[in-house]
Design an enzyme around this catalytic site. Structure first.
Site, short mmCIF file in Angstrom:
data_model
loop_
_atom_site.label_atom_id
_atom_site.label_comp_id
_atom_site.label_asym_id
_atom_site.label_seq_id
_atom_site.Cartn_x
_atom_site.Cartn_y
_atom_site.Cartn_z
N ASP A 11 32.10 40.30 -4.88
CA ASP A 11 31.75 41.64 -5.65
C ASP A 11 31.25 41.25 -6.92
O ASP A 11 31.45 40.15 -7.49
CB ASP A 11 33.05 42.42 -5.75
N CYS A 42 59.05 46.22 10.45
CA CYS A 42 58.41 45.85 11.52
C CYS A 42 58.97 44.70 12.26
O CYS A 42 60.01 44.27 11.87
CB CYS A 42 56.86 45.55 11.14
N CYS A 82 60.16 40.42 8.57
CA CYS A 82 60.96 41.47 8.98
C CYS A 82 62.27 40.82 9.90
O CYS A 82 63.21 41.42 10.11
CB CYS A 82 60.38 42.60 9.57
N1 GUN Z 1 35.25 48.10 -5.18
C1 GUN Z 1 35.53 49.56 -4.99
N2 GUN Z 1 34.52 50.27 -5.15
C2 GUN Z 1 33.78 49.58 -5.36
C3 GUN Z 1 32.36 50.04 -5.66
O1 GUN Z 1 32.13 51.41 -5.37
N3 GUN Z 1 31.22 49.15 -5.91
C4 GUN Z 1 31.54 47.77 -5.99
N4 GUN Z 1 30.78 46.93 -6.05
N5 GUN Z 1 32.91 47.44 -5.83
C5 GUN Z 1 33.92 48.53 -5.58
ZN ZN Z 2 57.19 42.94 8.86
#
Ligand code: GUN
Ligand code: ZN
EC number: 2.4.2.48
Length: 666
Positions: free
Chosen positions: A84, A273, A278
């Site tokens: 990201d 679970c 678990c």
């Molecule tokens: N992570 C969570 N939401 C977003 C978003 O709208 N844009 C980006 N780049 N990362 C995110």
């Molecule tokens: Zn579990």
């Protein structure tokens, strides 16, 4: 870089190809913290991860190392890595000290598999003006990123994030603009606040309006979605990837994820679970541990639950039971049920992507099932069909209906659909002029000729009908009855639907449904291929061969030449060469796929058709349909089974689109 292997609703099992290997979708990318990561997500089942390029960039030591040895070594993960861009930090702190260009360059330099431009995550419910302003920047930056990646021949694949806040038209506009850019993947952004507020209804709108305008051939990633409770719903809407730090953030807060919601360790008497954690520990054991060890174990459980749910979802897509799973999962929280009910408004769109035949039966799990794509499709078909003069409506009984039918019904009443029906009018019912149908939940009316066709036969609903189902059937029947001269209804149906009837009427003595295999075949052909298909297919000296074991029709011939086979599992007709020729000769025949003349000989040789050679295709085509393959002049080349729906066939440039059954060599 993306191919579809199986489909159900808008959900798809796919394969995403990256420079660090292929992964199956739907899948979850656990968030890796480039400095603080303590959990080995690969050991717990992660095939692909996501980390934050901006955090690495901002940290001098990390940045240097990443540029030196590469991202994969930095975070010690040898599979595909998405990064990201710092947009999240932008949305939290209002600013970041990196430009769009710089973050793209940096992601390529550290060897990211899939990078992201610096989109602006516009929160929900902001002013329209603000949403529009942000959106223009997001789109500009996406354009800049893509031209940068293309101009410099980057190896990195690129994300273009759909924004648009809670304005459906802005989501559509953004998705349309980004589609033109031909990015590699399409995340849907700024949905985290909606999920945190449990505003699943608005989440459904944001996702549905985005996917509607995104290309079918690219993977879609629901950004920041990581709660297993919502995976099934989001997959059914067309999401292929999820990412989240929830597994670790919740673990740090002593919270355990389950598909029914989140549970606090302090409230647990039993482990939720049967994962390794678990099974090995009790809640008391965990509570007694030191924090660090406990966080590790809860994170392990959280990841296990998430990956187990994704396996279950992929299996559900293979067998065609995704909606049954969605309906089950959405009962975990009233707001999720709100989301599911709202999804019913999109039935028309979902129907286009839903295969016409599936391996598993349709189960009615509650009034939400009335809005399922299969129901919408059947009711459309009923409205389209060529109607006879009279309609007889029978009560629900054991399937397949014609097998358990008592042949005559002398206890039928004339439905008083309009006041002009006089009491002494005579109701002339002749068999050839009558449609016999069974009242059913949720398909309303099932013509007796179609009583073995998917999903009408391969479906089940509770015997005790709910009020919504009754009203639904009643409303449909009242409209449907308009097209008939006489409508005769069984007293049980009249009573259940509270319909009026004419008491003193000149009733025919006996009304009979006569089983007629040719009528049945023609009805199925019309249902499957469109009106007129039955008459075109079944002419000549028809000979029908049935299974000795089940008594079902198996093969249909004209003298010695086979026209169609009937598939036992769903009673759909599978074409032979003669059948395909007869269908192709129908004026305005649907189910046609036009392919590029350059590959004509491959089709004639019976080779499967690849999506990239498809020039045009009828919009009625759904995956699993029998289709006719024609050249650009409209000449029949071959026939086969569609693996994709019409819009996917037109959009994909890789992979198979039609599994050819046979070709016409000349
Ligand atoms: N992570 C969570 N939401 C977003 C978003 O709208 N844009 C980006 N780049 N990362 C995110
Ligand atoms: Zn579990």
């Amino acid at each position: 870089m993306f191919e579809i292997k199986a489909k159900d609703m808008r959900g798809r099992v796919g394969v995403l190809k990256t420079n660090h290997g292929e992964i199956k979708t739907p899948n979850l990318m656990p968030v890796i913290h480039p400095r603080k990561q303590t959990v080995d997500v690969k050991e717990y089942g992660a095939d692909i991860v996501i980390t934050n390029a901006y955090l690495i960039y901002k940290d001098e030591e990390l940045s240097k190392k990443a540029l030196d040895v590469g991202l994969h070594e930095l975070i010690n993960f040898d599979g595909p890595i998405m990064t990201d861009s710092g947009s999240f930090q932008l949305s939290v702190y209002g600013d970041v000290d990196i430009t769009n260009k710089e973050v793209i360059e940096f992601q390529e330099a550290i060897g990211t598999d899939i990078g992201t431009s610096l989109d602006i995550p516009t929160g929900p419910y902001v002013d329209r003006e603000k949403a529009e302003e942000d959106l223009e920047i997001t789109i500009e930056r996406a354009k800049e990123a893509i031209s940068y990646v293309k101009d410099n021949d980057y190896e990195m694949k690129i994300n273009s994030v759909v924004q648009g806040s809670t304005y459906p038209d802005l989501r559509e506009y953004c998705a349309t603009e980004l589609t033109k850019l031909d990015a590699d993947l399409y995340p849907i952004g700024a949905v985290v606040p909606l999920m945190e507020m449990y505003h699943y209804r608005d989440l459904v709108d944001a996702v549905m309006h985005s996917v509607k305008c995104l290309p079918d051939s690219k993977a879609r990633h629901l950004m920041g979605a990581g709660h297993p409770m919502i995976f099934a719903l989001c997959v059914a809407m067309g999401c292929d990837l999820f990412d989240s730090a929830a597994y670790i953030l919740y673990a740090e807060a002593d919270r355990l994820l389950t598909t029914r919601g989140t549970v606090k360790l302090e409230n647990l008497n039993e482990m939720p679970c049967s994962c390794e954690v678990c099974c090995k520990y009790t809640p008391d054991d965990l509570r007694a541990m030191d924090k660090e060890e406990r966080v590790q174990l809860i994170a392990q459980h959280n990841l296990h639950v998430s990956f187990a749910e994704l396996r279950l979802i992929r299996q559900a897509i293979y067998e065609g039971s995704l909606m049954e799973l969605v309906e089950e999962r959405c009962r975990a929280h009233p707001m999720l049920l709100d989301g599911l009910r709202h999804l019913g408004e999109y039935s028309f769109d979902l129907e286009k992507y839903d295969p016409r035949s599936k391996k598993s039966a349709f189960f009615y799990t509650g009034p939400e099932s009335l809005k399922r794509a299969e129901v919408t499709r059947h009711l459309n078909k009923l409205n389209e069909m060529d109607k006879r003069k009279n309609l007889v409506v029978l009560p629900t009984y054991t399937k397949p209906y014609t097998k358990h039918l008592t042949n005559s019904f002398n206890e039928l009443f004339v439905y008083a659909k309009d006041e002009s029906l006089s009491e002494d009018a005579e109701c002339k019912i002749e068999n050839g002029e009558t449609d016999f149908m069974v009242l059913d939940t949720p398909f309303c009316l099932i013509p007796l000729e179609l009583d073995e066709v998917y999903p009408l036969s391969q479906s089940d609903a509770p015997r005790i009908r709910d009020k919504m189902a009754i009203e639904f059937a009643r409303d449909f029947l009242i409209d449907f009855a308009e097209d008939y001269d006489n409508v005769l209804i069984h007293p049980n149906v009249l009573e259940e639907l509270e319909l009026d009837y004419i008491e003193e009427y000149n009733y025919p003595e006996e009304i009979k449904f006569e089983k007629d295999d040719i009528k049945k075949l023609k009805a199925i052909a019309d249902y499957q291929f469109g009106n007129g298909a039955g008459d075109a297919l079944f002419t000549g000296k028809i000979k029908i061969e049935k299974s000795k074991k089940t008594g079902k029709i198996r093969h249909v011939y004209d003298k010695n030449q086979i026209i169609v086979n009937m598939r036992a599992s769903d009673s759909f007709l599978i074409l032979s060469k003669l059948g395909a020729k007869r269908l192709a000769a129908i004026e305005g025949m649907r189910n046609k796929v036009m392919i590029d003349n350059s590959v004509e000989s491959f089709a004639r040789d019976g080779k499967s058709v690849f999506a990239k050679f498809i020039k045009d295709c009828d919009e009625n085509i759904r995956s699993n349909d029998e289709v006719l393959i024609v050249n650009e002049q409209g000449e029949l080349l071959a026939f086969g089974k569609a693996l994709l729906n019409y819009s996917e066939m037109l959009d994909f440039n890789t992979g198979q689109a039609i599994k050819t059954r046979k070709g016409f060599k000349d």
